[in-house]
Scaffold this active site. Structure first.
Site: not given
Length: 766
Positions: A200, A288, A348, A441-443, A482
């Protein structure tokens, strides 16, 4: 006569074992995922040093090896394999007709019989036995325990083929030993797919021999805001600590990073294969791609690398050198990963670079493409043909649907707000993996995507036909890193929610019940602790909003949900709460402006700190007015405005009476600004909480006091404020500036600490 004698001896032995081996009941058994059918009988089977295994063919070997490995570590047993069933304690039996991954398990005091049609079925049966055994079976060192397995008959099969978890290695890196631990967690819960997001913008994590700079430089970065924010959070929460081993000095500068050599990738793939887990690599392209463009700048449209307003500049799709570069990378990747799918990302992408690039515009024209979305699809199809030549299939995020794709491509649906994407892919015959932000989404913090929300999420859209549903490969949860800088934080974000994904992927939607599931989850916490897994415990509620006081106020804290063994500790001086500070037992009084911090503890496990400030308020007096009409006046103001500040009522504005604050008939239509105006009735003196939810932006005023500032450009979100009001009527004004796609404006109120209610004609007038 001989057969009768043998039968009688067997009966006597079974009765004898039943009498000496303990029996178990339903409450003792907590299998996750829930099996298709479970019958519990009297007695139990005991593993000991003399236990023998009958392994008849290669499809059974991985399961047998895993069982032997568990007992070798935890008990010091070295099980032997024999050919004769009469000498055996555990019999592996290959049968035909069972679904891939399915198995039948029969346990009685004399023996264990495992039937399956493929190696993953046998392996899944061993994981069931693993969960039926005492938690000490997870020990890496020899321990003393009684190794009983309840007498059961289980018939079991998975709902989905793809039962996956994802790790993002680019933002923050975890090393090979941590990956292996994570693979063991997947195996325990019968999950069979591991998605490695290896490249990324923030870092390149896989060795490519053709392009050594990708890891020599692309794998190491000057610490960015994702690192600095984590390090700042680590001052209060050690789960955010970044391992110093992830830093090294390069050319005199401290850099963060890491990568896997190709030999390490082979080791990971082999380790996963022994656990019947397939590894899917993701090499993000054409967006990315900054970590590559930084070191090979010819890949971009301008020869430069960097960020635009939101996303980075992508690779140039008007240059043949881009295609050559991508294919050279993939030529090495496909040799490392035996599974059929190669994930190329495709999400994206900043197409503005292509709009301004003469080479990309020429490629659009030369290939008779409609626009930049079709240019990306043209690239995808070219890469797909290349992958086909290598015996592989292309997979990407749901953006690859835009511009068209072939039926052979597979799609991961992640944008929950774009339900047309999976429908379009399913109608086209593409295989789908369901992995939306809405639940998987586990973030996202547990506070938002909660265990219950994850468990109750039905992954197959209601609009799907039976034929379209057949194209759903399965589901996957994602751990974007992140704000996950350590393996401990990764565990905290994954567990126990991963157990809900495991059950959703395995059990039929008719065979689910959250309360029963949650009871089983609580029984699994000791096993997670034995595995060294740092899991999420309920957060402290009551400090999510600023607390107002006039003279004094009561502060009530509670857990998000009850869990045995969890206690709350708090401070009122801004210091970090520990088990040495105040233990919460009942509501407490605050009579000054202080900062309150609280966190929950379960033994040595703690969660994120919740904190707020207590702010002194002065009462606002009510006005001497009695509205004659219920509800509010709504004014419409045409035109696109820069900010909520520009939303002002003009003398010529027309108004209509409305019963509630909502977008009404304007949802999804041309944006129109709104003002809601009237009077709000405070039933008694007190601190009142107000909350709004809008897209675009809004302000809520009581008289001239701005109580809620929900301004700025944003999607649907909530903001709150509080104010001290004397009983009676108070002027209220709400200004709303919508986004380009108007979706929502709502408002609520309530006395501080009480449940909020909608602001409607019951409490407003004009």
């Amino acid at each position: 006569m001989k057969n009768l004698l043998t039968f009688l001896i067997l009966v006597v032995l079974i009765i004898s074992c039943t009498q000496t081996n303990p029996s178990f009941n339903k409450q003792d058994i907590a299998l996750i995922p829930k099996p298709t059918s479970l019958q519990i009988n009297a007695g139990s089977f005991e593993f000991n040093a003399d236990t023998k295994l009958v392994v008849q063919d290669n499809s059974q070997q991985k399961a047998a090896n895993y069982l032997k490995g568990l007992f070798a570590s935890a008990a010091g047993y070295n099980f032997t394999e024999v050919n004769s069933e009469t000498d055996a304690s555990v019999i592996f039996e290959s049968v035909t007709g069972l679904k891939k991954g399915a198995y039948k398990l029969v346990v009685n005091p004399m023996l264990i019989n495992i039937s399956a049609s493929d190696e993953s079925g046998f392996f899944n049966a061993i994981q069931t036995i693993r969960q039926l055994l005492p938690i000490e079976i997870e020990s890496k060192e020899k321990v003393s325990a009684e190794w009983y397995v309840p007498s059961v008959v289980i018939e079991d099969e998975p709902r989905f083929k793809w039962r996956g978890m994802h790790n993002d290695f680019s933002r923050h890196f975890i090393d090979i030993d941590e990956v292996k631990s994570f693979l063991d967690y997947l195996a325990l819960y019968k999950m069979n797919t591991y998605h490695m997001h290896l490249t990324d913008d923030q870092g390149w994590r896989i060795e490519i021999k053709e392009y050594p700079l990708l890891t020599e430089k692309g794998a190491w970065r000057t610490p960015n805001n994702q690192d600095s924010i984590c390090m700042e959070r680590a001052q209060e929460n050690k789960l955010y600590t970044i391992d110093e081993a992830k830093f090294k000095t390069i050319d005199g500068e401290r850099k963060y990073g890491g990568f896997f050599t190709q030999e390490q990738i082979k080791e990971i793939v082999a380790y996963a294969e022994e656990r019947c887990i397939t590894v899917v690599p993701e090499i993000d392209m054409p967006g990315h791609f900054k970590a590559a463009i930084d070191n090979y700048p010819f890949l971009s449209c301008t020869g430069e690398s960097g960020w635009d307003t939101v996303f980075t500049h992508p690779s140039c799709l008007g240059k043949e050198t881009t295609y050559e570069f991508m294919k050279n990378i993939l030529s090495e990747v496909v040799e490392l990963f035996p599974y059929e799918y190669i994930h190329i990302g495709g999400d994206e992408v900043n197409i503005r670079s292509w709009e301004e690039c003469p080479r990309c515009q020429k490629a659009i024209k030369d290939n008779n493409l409609k626009d930049e979305h079709e240019l990306q699809s043209h690239f995808n199809r070219d890469i797909e043909q290349f992958l086909h030549s290598k015996g592989k299939k292309l997979m990407g995020w749901d953006e690859i649907v835009e511009g068209g794709l072939t039926k052979d491509a597979a799609v991961m649906w992640w944008r929950g707000w774009r339900p047309e994407a999976p429908k379009k892919a399913a109608e086209n015959g593409n295989e789908l993996v369901i992995t939306p932000t809405d639940a998987y989404y586990f973030d996202y913090l547990n506070d938002g995507n909660s265990l219950e929300k994850v468990y109750n999420y039905e992954p197959v859209p209601e609009s799907f036909t039976a034929e379209e549903e057949a194209n759903v490969l399965g589901i996957q949860a994602n751990l974007w890193s992140e704000w996950i800088p350590s393996f401990t934080r990764l565990q905290y974000q994954a567990f126990p929610r991963m157990l809900a994904v495991a059950e959703n992927a395995w059990a039929s939607k008719e065979n689910k019940d959250f309360e029963a599931f949650n009871t089983r989850v609580e029984q699994h916490y000791p096993r997670l602790e034995e595995l060294g897994i740092y899991y999420y415990i309920p957060i402290v509620k009551g400090l999510d909003k600023t607390i107002g006081l006039v003279d004094s106020t009561m502060v009530k804290l509670e857990l998000a949900y009850p869990l045995e063994g969890v206690d709350i500790y708090y401070t009122t001086n801004g210091s970090i709460p520990t088990k040495e500070t105040n233990k919460y037992t009942e509501p407490f009084t605050v009579n000054d402006t202080v900062e309150i911090k609280a966190r929950a503890y379960k033994g040595d496990i703690y969660n994120d700190i919740k904190k707020t400030k207590v702010v002194r308020k002065e009462y606002i007096s009510s006005v001497n007015i009695s509205p004659t009409e219920k509800g509010l006046k709504r004014y419409l103001i045409q035109g696109k405005l820069k900010s909520v500040t520009d939303v002002n009522i003009k003398s010529a504005s027309k108004w209509v009476a409305v019963d509630s604050i909502d977008i009404a008939e304007f949802k999804g239509k041309k944006p129109v600004n709104m003002v809601f105006s009237g009077y709000f009735k405070a039933e008694k003196d007190g601190i009142y909480q107000f909350e709004t939810r809008s897209d675009g932006g809004d302000y809520l005023y009581i008289g001239d006091t701005l109580v809620v500032d929900n301004s700025g450009w944003h999607g649907p979100r909530k903001r709150y404020g509080n104010v001290a009001l004397k009983a009676g009527w108070h002027p209220i004004t709400i200004k709303y500036r919508p986004s380009d796609n108007p979706r929502v404006i709502n408002a609520w109120y309530g006395l501080q600490g009480e449940k909020l209610k909608p602001i409607d004609s019951k409490v407003t007038g004009f």
